[in-house]
Design an enzyme around this catalytic site. Structure first.
Site, PDB file in Angstrom:
ATOM      1  CE1 TYR A 155     -52.622  38.365  13.274  1.00  0.00           C
ATOM      2  CE2 TYR A 155     -52.535  39.741  15.243  1.00  0.00           C
ATOM      3  CZ  TYR A 155     -53.267  39.124  14.244  1.00  0.00           C
ATOM      4  OH  TYR A 155     -54.630  39.280  14.202  1.00  0.00           O
ATOM      5  CE  LYS A 162     -57.908  40.826  14.235  1.00  0.00           C
ATOM      6  NZ  LYS A 162     -59.334  40.699  13.893  1.00  0.00           N
TER       7      LYS A 162
END
Length: 254
Positions: A155, A162
């Site tokens: 990721y 995020k």
């Protein structure tokens, strides 16, 4: 159990019929809301416009967050056409692909700042615009992911981005509460959207999510849409500042 009849909302981030944003737009429309929709550029318009027209969107406009004035033009059109806004759904994220596939420690500042600007600071920009159109309150939703809380392999730099987005949600919820504007993040599990498919080893991530989650299934854009429709309704009037996981319970398992 609840109705969005008479509500008007803006959904930013529809790319195609598989988009989380489209699941949200469709669910809110089904519950009775009127929807304004945006598309990224001319290439995306041919996918987004037919979807928006299928739910009778009266406002369908381009919104490239990196193009000066486009976001402001969208809110200007809403002010002119509706005069108010009841909810905003922000479903936008971006990272340069070559940086996304690399290590966080190797990402360069320009790529990181660009990812932060499009994926996180854009929520602040939209909230500022929406605040003026929500004199009687409203709801703002954005989309996060479990990689904001825990390390998810491959990721990469989007994890810190995020995480910043979720912190931003809490601060916006606190600051806008006096205006009766509620702010939440929705954190869906992995699903085969166009944006997520850019992650390395994505098929493995999907398989792991099914195997590890207590319900042994994947969430869908319709699942996210159903929760978004609830959160923008009066039934959720005393909720704000939360991160809601929609991942078949994946987040509760070590």
């Amino acid at each position: 159990m609840f109705s969005l009849a008479g509500r008007r909302g803006l959904v930013v981030g529809i790319a195609n019929e598989h988009s989380i944003a489209w699941g949200c737009a469709r669910a809110c429309h089904t519950a009775g809301a009127e929807i304004a929709a945006t598309y990224l550029n001319a290439k995306a318009e041919r996918f987004v416009r037919p979807l928006a027209e299928s739910i009778d969107c009266p406002i369908i406009l381009p919104c490239d967050l990196e193009q000066p004035g486009q976001l402001e033009a969208v809110f200007g059109a809403i002010a002119e056409h509706w005069g108010r806004l009841d909810f905003l759904i922000h479903s936008v994220a971006y990272a340069p692909l070559e940086q996304l596939h690399g290590r966080v420690v190797d990402c360069d500042s320009a790529a990181f700042l660009r990812a932060m600007d499009v994926s996180c600071h854009s929520l602040i920009r939209m909230a500022k615009q929406a605040e003026a159109l929500m004199p009687e309150g409203g709801t703002i939703l954005t989309m996060s992911y479990y990689g904001a809380e825990k390390v998810v392999e491959h990721y990469g730099m989007m994890g810190p981005v995020k995480a910043a987005l979720e912190a931003t949600v809490r601060y916006l919820a606190y600051e806008l509460a006096a205006r009766h504007i509620r702010v939440h993040a929705l954190s869906p599990g992995p699903m085969p959207t166009r944006a997520a498919s850019g992650l390395a080893h994505f098929d493995e991530l999907l398989a792991q999510a099914v195997a590890k989650s207590p319900l042994h299934t994947l969430a869908t854009p319709d699942d996210v849409g159903a929760l978004s429709a609830f959160l923008v309704s009066d039934a959720a009037r005393n909720l704000t500042g939360s991160v809601f996981h929609i991942d078949a319970g994946y987040n509760i398992v070590d």
